[in-house]
Write a protein that holds these residues in place. Structure first.
Motif, PDB file in Angstrom:
ATOM      1  N   PRO A   9     -11.629 -61.267  39.711  1.00  0.00           N
ATOM      2  CA  PRO A   9     -12.039 -62.091  40.845  1.00  0.00           C
ATOM      3  C   PRO A   9     -12.110 -63.578  40.510  1.00  0.00           C
ATOM      4  O   PRO A   9     -11.868 -64.426  41.358  1.00  0.00           O
ATOM      5  CB  PRO A   9     -13.427 -61.568  41.211  1.00  0.00           C
ATOM      6  CG  PRO A   9     -13.487 -60.208  40.649  1.00  0.00           C
ATOM      7  CD  PRO A   9     -12.603 -60.231  39.434  1.00  0.00           C
ATOM      8  N   ALA A  22      -8.489 -65.003  40.819  1.00  0.00           N
ATOM      9  CA  ALA A  22      -7.902 -65.040  42.160  1.00  0.00           C
ATOM     10  C   ALA A  22      -8.440 -66.243  42.924  1.00  0.00           C
ATOM     11  O   ALA A  22      -9.598 -66.612  42.805  1.00  0.00           O
ATOM     12  CB  ALA A  22      -8.244 -63.753  42.906  1.00  0.00           C
ATOM     13  N   GLN A  23      -7.561 -66.835  43.717  1.00  0.00           N
ATOM     14  CA  GLN A  23      -7.986 -67.986  44.509  1.00  0.00           C
ATOM     15  C   GLN A  23      -7.582 -67.736  45.954  1.00  0.00           C
ATOM     16  O   GLN A  23      -6.415 -67.533  46.254  1.00  0.00           O
ATOM     17  CB  GLN A  23      -7.332 -69.264  43.990  1.00  0.00           C
ATOM     18  CG  GLN A  23      -7.862 -70.498  44.660  1.00  0.00           C
ATOM     19  CD  GLN A  23      -7.304 -71.761  44.036  1.00  0.00           C
ATOM     20  OE1 GLN A  23      -6.220 -71.748  43.485  1.00  0.00           O
ATOM     21  NE2 GLN A  23      -8.043 -72.838  44.125  1.00  0.00           N
ATOM     22  N   ARG A  24      -8.540 -67.736  46.823  1.00  0.00           N
ATOM     23  CA  ARG A  24      -8.276 -67.492  48.237  1.00  0.00           C
ATOM     24  C   ARG A  24      -7.653 -68.723  48.863  1.00  0.00           C
ATOM     25  O   ARG A  24      -7.858 -69.848  48.429  1.00  0.00           O
ATOM     26  CB  ARG A  24      -9.570 -67.136  48.954  1.00  0.00           C
ATOM     27  CG  ARG A  24     -10.148 -65.827  48.496  1.00  0.00           C
ATOM     28  CD  ARG A  24     -11.436 -65.480  49.160  1.00  0.00           C
ATOM     29  NE  ARG A  24     -11.715 -66.226  50.375  1.00  0.00           N
ATOM     30  CZ  ARG A  24     -12.801 -66.067  51.098  1.00  0.00           C
ATOM     31  NH1 ARG A  24     -13.693 -65.198  50.725  1.00  0.00           N
ATOM     32  NH2 ARG A  24     -13.000 -66.776  52.180  1.00  0.00           N
ATOM     33  N   ALA A  25      -6.895 -68.505  49.926  1.00  0.00           N
ATOM     34  CA  ALA A  25      -6.194 -69.606  50.588  1.00  0.00           C
ATOM     35  C   ALA A  25      -7.171 -70.621  51.173  1.00  0.00           C
ATOM     36  O   ALA A  25      -6.885 -71.819  51.197  1.00  0.00           O
ATOM     37  CB  ALA A  25      -5.289 -69.058  51.679  1.00  0.00           C
ATOM     38  N   ASP A  26      -8.315 -70.177  51.646  1.00  0.00           N
ATOM     39  CA  ASP A  26      -9.263 -71.121  52.234  1.00  0.00           C
ATOM     40  C   ASP A  26     -10.062 -71.880  51.186  1.00  0.00           C
ATOM     41  O   ASP A  26     -10.845 -72.757  51.505  1.00  0.00           O
ATOM     42  CB  ASP A  26     -10.199 -70.421  53.219  1.00  0.00           C
ATOM     43  CG  ASP A  26     -11.046 -69.336  52.568  1.00  0.00           C
ATOM     44  OD1 ASP A  26     -10.730 -68.936  51.430  1.00  0.00           O
ATOM     45  OD2 ASP A  26     -11.996 -68.888  53.208  1.00  0.00           O
ATOM     46  N   GLN A  27      -9.858 -71.573  49.916  1.00  0.00           N
ATOM     47  CA  GLN A  27     -10.552 -72.276  48.844  1.00  0.00           C
ATOM     48  C   GLN A  27      -9.665 -73.287  48.135  1.00  0.00           C
ATOM     49  O   GLN A  27     -10.096 -73.940  47.201  1.00  0.00           O
ATOM     50  CB  GLN A  27     -11.086 -71.273  47.822  1.00  0.00           C
ATOM     51  CG  GLN A  27     -12.181 -70.386  48.372  1.00  0.00           C
ATOM     52  CD  GLN A  27     -12.617 -69.349  47.373  1.00  0.00           C
ATOM     53  OE1 GLN A  27     -11.884 -68.986  46.456  1.00  0.00           O
ATOM     54  NE2 GLN A  27     -13.819 -68.835  47.542  1.00  0.00           N
TER      55      GLN A  27
END
Length: 74
Positions: free
Chosen positions: A30, A33-38
């Motif tokens: 986790p 991983a990098q979320r698009a909204d971050q």
């Protein structure tokens, strides 16, 4: 009998190491991983008007064959 005990201990050590490695990998996933909204706005990939309007989907021969094989309507 000592040889058998050594093999058992060796196998247990291997399984313990394997379990610790799996737990470490699960804990690290986790964080990687990098979320698009971050994603910071300065690093986000910008899409220009031409890219936004271009055709992205084409029914090619292999796509049509897939639809035919699986009896999809298109």
């Amino acid at each position: 009998m000592s040889g058998k005990d050594d093999k058992v201990a060796e196998r247990r050590g291997f399984l313990r190491t394997l379990g610790i490695g799996a737990a470490a990998a699960a804990a690290a996933a986790p964080a990687a991983a990098q979320r698009a909204d971050q994603v910071p706005a300065g690093q986000a990939r910008k899409e220009n008007e031409a890219d936004r309007l271009k055709a992205r989907y084409r029914v090619t021969e292999d796509v049509a064959a897939f639809y035919r094989t699986n009896r999809y309507e298109y």
